[in-house]
Design a protein around this motif. Structure first.
Motif, PDB file in Angstrom:
ATOM      1  N   TYR A 161      -6.163  12.783  -1.271  1.00 36.19           N
ATOM      2  CA  TYR A 161      -6.197  11.331  -1.462  1.00 36.19           C
ATOM      3  C   TYR A 161      -5.564  10.578  -0.300  1.00 36.19           C
ATOM      4  N   ILE A 162      -4.436  11.118   0.229  1.00 38.59           N
ATOM      5  CA  ILE A 162      -3.620  10.316   1.148  1.00 38.59           C
ATOM      6  C   ILE A 162      -4.136  10.337   2.579  1.00 38.59           C
ATOM      7  N   LYS A 163      -4.858  11.346   2.982  1.00 39.87           N
ATOM      8  CA  LYS A 163      -5.280  11.430   4.390  1.00 39.87           C
ATOM      9  C   LYS A 163      -6.129  10.235   4.821  1.00 39.87           C
ATOM     10  N   TRP A 200       0.824  -1.207   0.000  1.00 35.59           N
ATOM     11  CA  TRP A 200       0.000   0.000   0.000  1.00 35.59           C
ATOM     12  C   TRP A 200       0.865   1.267   0.000  1.00 35.59           C
ATOM     13  N   LEU A 201       1.887   1.280   0.849  1.00 31.54           N
ATOM     14  CA  LEU A 201       2.712   2.479   0.957  1.00 31.54           C
ATOM     15  C   LEU A 201       3.581   2.679  -0.274  1.00 31.54           C
ATOM     16  N   ARG A 223       2.609   1.859  -3.241  1.00 32.06           N
ATOM     17  CA  ARG A 223       1.633   2.404  -4.198  1.00 32.06           C
ATOM     18  C   ARG A 223       1.441   3.898  -3.995  1.00 32.06           C
ATOM     19  N   ASP A 224       1.279   4.317  -2.737  1.00 38.46           N
ATOM     20  CA  ASP A 224       1.040   5.725  -2.460  1.00 38.46           C
ATOM     21  C   ASP A 224       2.312   6.557  -2.645  1.00 38.46           C
ATOM     22  N   LYS A 259      -6.010   7.306   3.564  1.00 36.15           N
ATOM     23  CA  LYS A 259      -5.125   6.135   3.514  1.00 36.15           C
ATOM     24  C   LYS A 259      -4.295   6.007   4.792  1.00 36.15           C
ATOM     25  N   LYS A 275      -5.295   6.806   7.760  1.00 27.59           N
ATOM     26  CA  LYS A 275      -6.174   6.208   8.770  1.00 27.59           C
ATOM     27  C   LYS A 275      -6.198   4.691   8.620  1.00 27.59           C
ATOM     28  N   GLU A 276      -6.247   4.223   7.382  1.00 25.00           N
ATOM     29  CA  GLU A 276      -6.210   2.778   7.138  1.00 25.00           C
ATOM     30  C   GLU A 276      -4.891   2.185   7.624  1.00 25.00           C
ATOM     31  N   LEU A 277      -3.788   2.905   7.393  1.00 25.21           N
ATOM     32  CA  LEU A 277      -2.487   2.411   7.828  1.00 25.21           C
ATOM     33  C   LEU A 277      -2.440   2.236   9.341  1.00 25.21           C
TER      34      LEU A 277
END
Length: 406
Positions: free
Chosen positions: A205-207, A157-158, A160-161, A209, A211-213
């Motif tokens: 977009y990233i904020k 995931w990271l 990708r981001d 994500k 939270k998911e992390l």
């Protein structure tokens, strides 16, 4: 230690046998062993070997061996003009090259006495790029750390981001990793038209994500069990060893050179300095070091948003800025000894220059790299632990070997 066990001592940086006793079959289970961890182990990035003295699965001593990625940075810098050193600066902490360039360029500008003449737009672009690169660096630190101890999904995931940031930096500089973008006196070029809008899209977009992390990795019970109360770095040891960056702040000291020295436009920006609080274990453990980096992601996003407001508000583009307008073709600082330091994602990066006043090539150049200093506490916080925890400690330090073996 029982007299029938093999005795070891330090000799010239290595663990060497001295006065070995006769091994008895009935005592083999209690004998200590020297095990080489690396350099092939994934957590060491292929260039760090640890000589580990073990009693079963218990680690008694650790000696790091470096020297597999020597870049000869100082000697390159002492044989090139100041402005031609920047591509070599990129190769120190190569996952945060913008921060390296920012500090080096700022140091030479101070030596020349032109620091206050740099346009504000240039300064905000520099900070914007450095903070985007800080986020990308922390993505690597957290993602690879999770993979080191068994969490694979957050790594993908990271990565990708992080690709979104690399595309932005490539759009501005033409390179994905080694940028040569921040020049002495200015920038290679102003940011492309539309760059600010793309950055805002990334922030939006990233904020969620992040939270998911936190849900999937940072607050995961397995991750907490593997990192809480492991590799505790006391504050007094961290200060005495010269440790800086998230590792020092995780031990409880609110020390960040962006605030302490207040360089560039950081004094004009609003952001916090997270510190370790021992929420899941003890202050300064592996979990705190990871959590501090996680919180710094939000602070960097706050800085990015403020820079974007400035770049689209009072410091809009007027014309292409030419660094040569401030910097002569031959950069010859007056004779002096000079030290500049700044906060990169892993801690304090400093450059010492000795200029003779006659040449455009530094007479002496020395790099104070934070990864080298941070790695030095590994033997102290790794005594009496399990070998599985040693991997967790190495990953939490977040070293880049290009900066360790310069």
């Amino acid at each position: 230690m029982p007299t029938d066990r093999v005795q070891y001592k330090y000799r010239e940086g290595n663990l060497a046998r001295s006065e070995p006793n006769k091994l008895k079959p009935e005592n083999l289970r209690s004998e200590e062993m020297i095990i080489n961890l690396g350099p092939q182990h994934p957590s060491t990035h292929g260039v760090l070997r640890l000589e580990v003295l073990m009693d079963g699965e218990i680690v008694n001593e650790v000696v790091p061996h470096i020297g597999y990625l020597h870049r000869c940075f100082e000697k390159h810098a002492e044989n090139l003009p100041y402005n031609q050193v920047i591509p070599f600066v990129d190769r120190l902490d190569y996952v945060a090259a913008m921060s390296n360039e920012h500090i080096y360029a700022m140091g030479v500008e101070r030596m020349l006495g032109i620091e206050n003449q740099i346009p504000k737009r240039v300064e905000y672009v520099r900070v914007l790029m450095a903070e985007l690169n800080r986020i990308a660096s922390h993505f690597i630190a957290i993602g690879t750390y999770g993979m080191d101890i068994g969490a694979f999904s957050p790594f993908f995931w990271l990565m990708r981001d992080r690709e979104h940031i690399l595309r932005l930096l490539e759009w501005a500089s033409g390179a994905r990793l080694l940028y040569n973008y921040i020049w002495i006196g200015g920038l290679f070029y102003d940011v492309p038209v539309g760059f600010e809008d793309r950055c805002r899209e990334f922030v939006k977009y990233i904020k969620p994500k992040l939270k998911e992390l936190e849900t999937v990795l940072i607050s995961n019970k397995i991750f907490i069990d593997r990192t809480a109360n492991v590799g505790v770095l006391p504050l007094d040891l961290a200060v005495n060893a010269g440790v800086t960056g998230p590792i020092l702040r995780a031990s409880g000291l609110r020390f960040d050179l962006r605030r302490v020295d207040g360089y560039s436009v950081y004094p004009e920006l609003d952001f916090d300095i997270p510190i370790g609080e021992g929420k899941m274990g003890q202050v300064g453990d592996c979990w705190d070091r990871t959590y501090v980096r996680y919180l710094e992601l939000y602070e960097s996003l706050k800085i990015v948003e403020q820079c974007l407001d400035k770049l689209t508000g009072e410091h809009t583009r007027t014309r292409d800025f030419d660094p040569q307008a401030l910097v002569p073709k031959k950069i010859r600082p007056k004779a002096q000894d000079f030290y500049i330091r700044g906060e990169i994602p892993k801690g304090e990066l400093g450059f010492f220059f000795r200029a003779d006043g006659r040449s455009d090539i530094p007479f002496r150049c020395k790099c104070r790299s934070c990864s080298f200093v941070n790695l030095s506490v590994l033997p102290e916080i790794s005594k009496g632990i399990l070998v599985a925890d040693l991997i967790a400690i190495i990953g939490s330090i977040d070293v880049v070997m290009g900066e360790v073996d310069r």
